[in-house]
Enzyme design. Structure first.
Site, short mmCIF file in Angstrom:
data_model
loop_
_atom_site.label_atom_id
_atom_site.label_comp_id
_atom_site.label_asym_id
_atom_site.label_seq_id
_atom_site.Cartn_x
_atom_site.Cartn_y
_atom_site.Cartn_z
N PHE A 174 1.18 -1.16 -0.08
CA PHE A 174 0.38 -0.06 -0.19
C PHE A 174 1.05 1.23 0.23
O PHE A 174 2.05 0.93 0.55
CB PHE A 174 -1.01 0.35 1.31
N GLN A 204 -7.69 14.84 3.47
CA GLN A 204 -6.77 13.74 2.52
C GLN A 204 -8.13 13.66 1.12
O GLN A 204 -9.06 13.52 0.56
CB GLN A 204 -7.06 12.54 2.89
N HIS A 233 -8.32 11.35 -2.26
CA HIS A 233 -7.62 10.81 -2.78
C HIS A 233 -7.24 10.22 -4.04
O HIS A 233 -8.37 10.62 -4.43
CB HIS A 233 -8.87 8.74 -2.89
N LEU A 242 -14.92 5.03 -5.54
CA LEU A 242 -13.17 4.81 -4.65
C LEU A 242 -13.35 3.99 -5.98
O LEU A 242 -14.05 2.54 -5.63
CB LEU A 242 -12.79 4.52 -3.22
N GLU A 284 -6.85 1.60 -3.20
CA GLU A 284 -5.05 1.76 -3.64
C GLU A 284 -4.85 1.10 -3.82
O GLU A 284 -3.41 0.79 -4.71
CB GLU A 284 -4.55 2.50 -2.22
N ARG A 324 -0.39 9.70 -0.58
CA ARG A 324 -1.86 9.46 -1.86
C ARG A 324 -1.19 11.54 -1.83
O ARG A 324 -1.59 11.88 -2.84
CB ARG A 324 -2.92 9.42 -0.43
N HIS A 356 -11.65 12.00 0.33
CA HIS A 356 -11.40 11.12 0.81
C HIS A 356 -11.42 10.75 1.87
O HIS A 356 -12.37 10.02 2.70
CB HIS A 356 -10.69 9.76 0.60
N ARG A 382 -2.70 10.94 6.08
CA ARG A 382 -3.23 9.45 6.38
C ARG A 382 -2.68 8.57 5.59
O ARG A 382 -2.53 8.56 4.14
CB ARG A 382 -4.30 9.13 6.87
C1 LIG Z 1 -15.58 4.18 -0.22
C2 LIG Z 1 -13.91 3.73 1.29
C3 LIG Z 1 -13.03 2.88 1.37
C4 LIG Z 1 -11.75 3.53 2.50
N1 LIG Z 1 -11.08 1.83 2.30
C5 LIG Z 1 -10.58 2.27 3.63
C6 LIG Z 1 -9.28 1.01 3.94
O1 LIG Z 1 -9.05 -0.11 2.88
N2 LIG Z 1 -8.34 0.84 5.18
C7 LIG Z 1 -8.21 2.14 5.29
O2 LIG Z 1 -7.48 1.52 6.82
N3 LIG Z 1 -9.28 3.09 5.59
C8 LIG Z 1 -10.05 2.60 4.87
N4 LIG Z 1 -10.92 3.94 4.56
C9 LIG Z 1 -11.23 4.73 5.69
C10 LIG Z 1 -12.26 3.81 6.42
O3 LIG Z 1 -13.16 3.03 6.31
C11 LIG Z 1 -12.89 4.99 7.72
O4 LIG Z 1 -11.92 6.05 8.16
C12 LIG Z 1 -13.68 4.61 8.82
O5 LIG Z 1 -14.08 3.27 8.84
C13 LIG Z 1 -14.02 5.13 10.46
O6 LIG Z 1 -14.28 4.72 10.90
P1 LIG Z 1 -15.58 5.12 11.88
O7 LIG Z 1 -15.77 4.15 13.11
O8 LIG Z 1 -14.34 6.70 12.17
O9 LIG Z 1 -17.11 5.86 11.53
P2 LIG Z 1 -17.88 5.31 10.41
O10 LIG Z 1 -18.11 3.97 10.11
O11 LIG Z 1 -17.92 6.30 9.34
O12 LIG Z 1 -19.45 5.37 10.93
C14 LIG Z 1 -19.96 6.04 11.51
C15 LIG Z 1 -21.28 5.63 12.25
O13 LIG Z 1 -21.50 7.04 12.51
C16 LIG Z 1 -22.68 7.33 12.61
N5 LIG Z 1 -23.57 8.71 13.08
C17 LIG Z 1 -23.14 9.67 12.19
N6 LIG Z 1 -23.22 10.98 12.37
C18 LIG Z 1 -24.91 10.52 13.44
C19 LIG Z 1 -25.93 10.95 13.55
N7 LIG Z 1 -25.88 12.63 12.94
N8 LIG Z 1 -26.54 10.28 14.55
C20 LIG Z 1 -26.63 9.23 14.30
N9 LIG Z 1 -25.84 8.31 13.78
C21 LIG Z 1 -24.56 8.88 13.14
C22 LIG Z 1 -23.31 6.32 11.04
O14 LIG Z 1 -24.37 6.16 11.07
C23 LIG Z 1 -22.47 5.27 11.52
O15 LIG Z 1 -22.56 4.23 12.38
C24 LIG Z 1 -12.09 3.51 3.94
C25 LIG Z 1 -13.55 4.68 3.52
C26 LIG Z 1 -13.82 5.20 2.30
C27 LIG Z 1 -14.84 5.85 2.01
#
Ligand SMILES: Cc1cc2nc3c(=O)[nH]c(=O)nc-3n(C[C@H](O)[C@H](O)[C@H](O)COP(=O)(O)OP(=O)(O)OC[C@H]3O[C@@H](n4cnc5c(N)ncnc54)[C@H](O)[C@@H]3O)c2cc1C
Length: 600
Positions: free
Chosen positions: A140, A253, A255, A265, A268, A299, A366, A408
């Protein structure tokens, strides 16, 4: 819209990896009364969209000797010398962060990584495997060795399914499709949240001894983005409105490989598995920008290189604003095995068969490096001195601990959400078991939320009313044009003025749908208001930071300036005025990892 107060020991907002790890861990530690609120079904959280992998120095794979940085990989036979180490994972992350990452937090990230990947495995997570059954790893960007553990290109999906099942098994109660509107903080003590049950439109106050945010990122402030519709930064906006500061918000960031014009997306891992980036001259232009790492430079660097190619007329597509991502040399078998989701996405959304032809891509918003500042236990801090907001925790993309600093590395974010979600869980359990109390709620905590909703439905202003959707569209366009990959003072000043005007116009905006049940029009409007709230923090930080570091690239200040800017930005809300900015030192181990020039 009736009001009812619900009480739990712990309220967690967000059911992605960060929130779910925190919930499961708190429960495992013996605190059982936990409510997790999520505005979408937990399994639709954006964590589930992650494709490429999760980083950990578990040393299962190495490059075949003598084949160079892009050559074939092989598994490391038992007893052979290893290629990876905690020190190397730490160093790669610090360098990736352009020395703005806090090194104490990065050391925890790297050392907890190994343990957390095995914990996923022991809970039944279906990782891709080496021929002898160990967890496979791939290359990566910005990582010196193959370090990304993966499940084809469904990594986030597999991790999220695993942790959600376990949270259910440990008795965590989920409020699915509940939208949180406000965080209640009184005199630096957090005592609950205000939320709407989306199905009924009813507003509820939820009291708790501890509140944790795992609310995810804010990529939806931009027009072209990889982020799900839910990634509207509600958590950072709510914290900011409640007087909690935000840190390093200017670092967003981009991407390098979102589908051309759509932003969806193309992981990567496409380049990790060997894909090339090609301009309209048919040339692999990365040799001019990062001769050693080529397409696997970090990135920020690859996105900037693409944008320069596009700006100088070497882009592809009808408007010249695309780049080709070429994987045709990888062969059908590898693509079907390692990149099945990407194969489908390109087919469905771009009509391109990546086995036979290159797919047009472009840089796309991203990931949010900035967010709610915390210590390494997820404890939210109230100021640069590190004083706590009692009873308030945050982890994952909405938080800023900060392990990613100014940029990141891919695969470090699923890791961060898991590691610091789990650590928050331990800290919350200790806080509750140590005698935390329910604090009295101030006055009528739901009033502000009810007023927001009533105003958006009030039709008495007739012709003066504006469409909330149109305001959101204009914001995203402006943010992409003037606060994107390249920035300068003029562009930033103009977008700041424009955001201020949009905030004023929002006061006259109304929703079309006046019903209470499942009113998505209303929810979109509330989310747009949140985008307007934190966008001014991104821009203010970017305008003030007169240097280029990581993802923040100022054409009028092209150099990194450690003398003046080796520090975190802290932004406090200041009524309707621009935020008050202060600064916090970066945690640097000056002997081990002092700042260096960042070259790839
Ligand atoms: C397409 C894509 C691919 C990615 N690929 C990778 C990868 O391969 N490797 C890597 O390390 N990272 C990757 N990332 C980044 C990574 O996925 C995220 O940074 C990480 O999963 C975030 O996790 P989280 O638990 O912080 O938030 P999230 O998984 O985004 O969850 C947010 C939660 O908050 C809740 N929420 C938000 N606002 C409210 C509200 N007002 N009221 C109630 N609930 C709310 C939502 O319902 C959800 O349950 C990727 C991101 C994207 C967009």
């Amino acid at each position: 819209m009736s009001t009812e107060t619900i009480t739990h020991d712990v309220i967690i907002v967000g059911a992605g990896l960060a929130g779910s790890w925190a919930a499961m861990t708190t429960s495992k530690e013996g605190v059982k009364d936990i409510g997790v609120l999520s505005k979408i079904h937990p399994l639709r959280s954006h964590s589930g969209a992650a494709q490429g992998g999760i980083a950990a120095a578990i040393n299962n794979i190495r490059p075949v000797a003598g084949t160079g940085p892009r050559g074939p990989l092989e598994q490391i036979p038992a007893g052979d010398p290893t290629v990876d180490s905690l020190e190397l994972h730490v160093f790669d992350t610090i360098k990736g962060s352009d020395w703005l990452g806090d090194q104490d937090a990065i050391e925890i990230l790297a050392s907890d990584a190994i343990d957390i990947v095995y914990e996923y495995e022991h809970m039944g997570c279906v990782f891709s495997r080496t021929p002898d059954g160990r967890i496979a790893q791939r290359r990566f960007g910005g990582h010196s060795v193959p370090r990304a553990c993966y499940a084809a290109d469904w990594t986030g999906h597999m991790l999220l399914q695993t942790i959600h099942e376990q949270a259910l098994r440990h008795g965590v109660h989920f409020y699915s499709e509940w939208y949180v509107l406000d965080l209640i903080v009184e005199e630096n003590i957090c005592c609950g949240v205000v939320a709407m049950d989306i199905l009924t439109g009813e507003i509820h106050t939820l009291r708790a001894k501890a509140v944790m945010f795992g609310t995810g990122g804010y990529g939806r402030a931009f027009k072209v983005t990889t982020n799900a519709h839910a990634n509207t930064g509600d958590g950072v906006a709510m914290a900011y409105n409640a007087g909690v500061p935000l840190m390093d918000m200017e670092f967003v960031q981009f991407h390098p490989t979102g589908l051309y014009r759509l932003g969806i997306l193309m992981t990567e891992a496409c380049r990790g598995e060997g894909g090339y980036l090609i301009n309209n001259k048919g040339s692999r232009f990365m040799e001019n920008y990062a001769p050693e790492k080529m397409e696997l430079a970090p990135r920020d660097l690859v996105s900037r290189s693409e944008q320069i190619e596009i700006n100088e007329g070497r882009g592809i597509g009808p408007d010249g604003k695309g780049i080709h991502l070429d994987m045709t040399h990888l062969g059908r078998e590898k693509i079907e095995e390692r990149l099945p989701q990407v194969l489908k996405i390109a087919q469905i959304f771009a009509g391109v068969d990546i086995i036979k032809e290159p797919v047009p891509i472009q840089p796309t918003a991203h990931y949010s490096m900035g967010g709610i500042p915390t210590d390494v236990h997820g404890q939210v801090i109230a100021d640069a001195e590190g004083n706590p907001v009692v009873g308030f925790y945050a982890a994952g993309e909405c938080a800023c601990v900060s392990v990613h600093g100014a940029n990141r590395l891919g695969t470090n974010s699923l890791l961060e959400a898991s590691v610091f979600g789990r650590r928050s869980g331990y800290a919350i359990a200790e806080f509750i078991k140590g005698g935390a109390e329910l604090h009295p709620l101030p006055g009528d905590p739901g009033k502000h939320s009810r007023q927001r909703i009533e105003r958006l439905m009030d039709d008495s202003i007739g012709d003066k009313r504006e469409s909330t959707a149109e305001i959101g569209r204009e914001l995203k366009e402006m943010m992409t044009n003037n606060c994107g990959i390249f920035r300068d003072a003029n562009g930033l000043q103009s977008v700041l003025n424009e955001v201020k005007q949009l905030q004023e116009r929002f006061q006259n905006s109304r929703v079309m749908d006046r019903s209470h049940r499942f009113n998505t029009d209303m929810q979109n409007a509330l989310e747009t208001e949140n985008l307007l709230t934190f966008s001014e923090v991104i821009i203010s930080g970017a305008l003030t930071r007169t240097e280029s570091r990581g993802a923040h690239s100022r054409t009028d200040f092209p150099k990194r300036d450690d003398d003046n800017w080796l520090k975190h930005t802290i932004a406090h809300k200041n009524g309707d005025e621009l935020p008050i900015l202060s600064y916090k030192d970066v945690n640097i181990n000056w002997e081990k990892n002092p700042p260096q020039e960042r070259k790839y």
